[in-house]
Write an enzyme that holds these catalytic residues in place. Sequence first.
Site, PDB file in Angstrom:
ATOM      1  N   HIS A  49      -6.864 -12.349  -3.139  1.00 24.90           N
ATOM      2  CA  HIS A  49      -7.314 -11.402  -4.167  1.00 24.90           C
ATOM      3  C   HIS A  49      -7.020 -11.982  -5.531  1.00 24.90           C
ATOM      4  O   HIS A  49      -6.463 -13.026  -5.681  1.00 24.90           O
ATOM      5  CB  HIS A  49      -6.460 -10.135  -4.127  1.00 24.90           C
ATOM      6  CG  HIS A  49      -6.624  -9.289  -2.966  1.00 24.90           C
ATOM      7  ND1 HIS A  49      -7.709  -8.493  -2.777  1.00 24.90           N
ATOM      8  CD2 HIS A  49      -5.808  -9.069  -1.913  1.00 24.90           C
ATOM      9  CE1 HIS A  49      -7.549  -7.805  -1.665  1.00 24.90           C
ATOM     10  NE2 HIS A  49      -6.415  -8.143  -1.116  1.00 24.90           N
ATOM     11  N   CYS A  57     -10.255  -9.982   1.885  1.00 26.50           N
ATOM     12  CA  CYS A  57      -9.224  -9.137   2.509  1.00 26.50           C
ATOM     13  C   CYS A  57      -9.772  -8.036   3.420  1.00 26.50           C
ATOM     14  O   CYS A  57     -10.188  -8.328   4.533  1.00 26.50           O
ATOM     15  CB  CYS A  57      -8.301  -8.582   1.439  1.00 26.50           C
ATOM     16  SG  CYS A  57      -6.712  -8.069   2.143  1.00 26.50           S
TER      17      CYS A  57
HETATM   18  N1  GLN Z   1      -5.803  -2.899   5.042  1.00 23.14           N
HETATM   19  C1  GLN Z   1      -5.730  -4.274   5.196  1.00 23.14           C
HETATM   20  C2  GLN Z   1      -4.322  -4.821   5.457  1.00 23.14           C
HETATM   21  O1  GLN Z   1      -3.349  -4.330   4.875  1.00 23.14           O
HETATM   22  C3  GLN Z   1      -6.395  -4.931   3.998  1.00 23.14           C
HETATM   23  C4  GLN Z   1      -5.590  -4.809   2.745  1.00 23.14           C
HETATM   24  C5  GLN Z   1      -6.251  -5.376   1.535  1.00 23.14           C
HETATM   25  O2  GLN Z   1      -7.486  -5.445   1.382  1.00 23.14           O
HETATM   26  N2  GLN Z   1      -5.393  -5.752   0.617  1.00 23.14           N
HETATM   27  O3  GLN Z   1      -4.184  -5.705   6.248  1.00 23.14           O
END
Ligand code: GLN
Length: 248
Positions: free
Chosen positions: A192, A94
């Site tokens: 995740h 992510c």
């Molecule tokens: N900040 C990024 C997004 O919202 C990654 C989010 C995350 O790692 N869940 O796209």
Amino acid sequence: MTTIRVGHLYPEYLNIYADRGNIAVLTRRAALRGHDLVVEGVSIGDALEPGSHDLLYVGGGQDREQELISADLAGRADAIRDAVDGGAALLAVCGGYQLLGRGYRERSGELLRGIGLFPHETVAGERRMIGDVLLDCAWAGRTVAGFENHAGRTRLDPGAEPLGRVVAGFGNDGESGHEGCRVGRAVGTYLHGPLLPRNPWLGDWLLAQALGHATGGDAQELEPLDDDLEAAAHDVSARRARERGGRF
Ligand code: GLN
């Protein structure tokens, strides 16, 4: 017995949804094959010695955490790309996945520069993409099930290899049908949850590559483990994705 050296990038910043659970899976699955996983945290200002890791890991984080580490990460662009060119394995999740591409443009318009390992760019959209995901990874003849939550839309360059084709869920951008990216022994993904407990084959693939790096050769075959529980977890996740995976 082989010692597998893991560099865990920014563990105290990028660990949303307990992404460090992926390391626990790698440690256990290596130990069950008689190998030792040694994990070194590499955070802001720490040295990253060339060739010193068989596997690099970077988890997810919100924009705020990404902002805190992005300048330090950008300074490691050559070191990380050289490590992957040299055959080290890498898993990025992510927020980490976004910053290993060319960059991430936040809703505010601010651009966080990435390191250009993965051939992609990410721009934050208005609606977050949240939900269960199922992928078909034809290159491995396997599926991956997981959970995504991101504002960023990631566009792969033409010809870039995704981790998988989206069967259910949003994936990289909610429209290309691609999820994640693969370059050499490096894999990036939005999933995740953590990712590896319910997709142990991918953990074994990464370990096999890391062992190849550690021993200076090809990826090594790993003896199969009893993965009944993991398969059940995968199936629950896959079913949820099919029933209510995200779509606009
Ligand atoms: N900040 C990024 C997004 O919202 C990654 C989010 C995350 O790692 N869940 O796209």
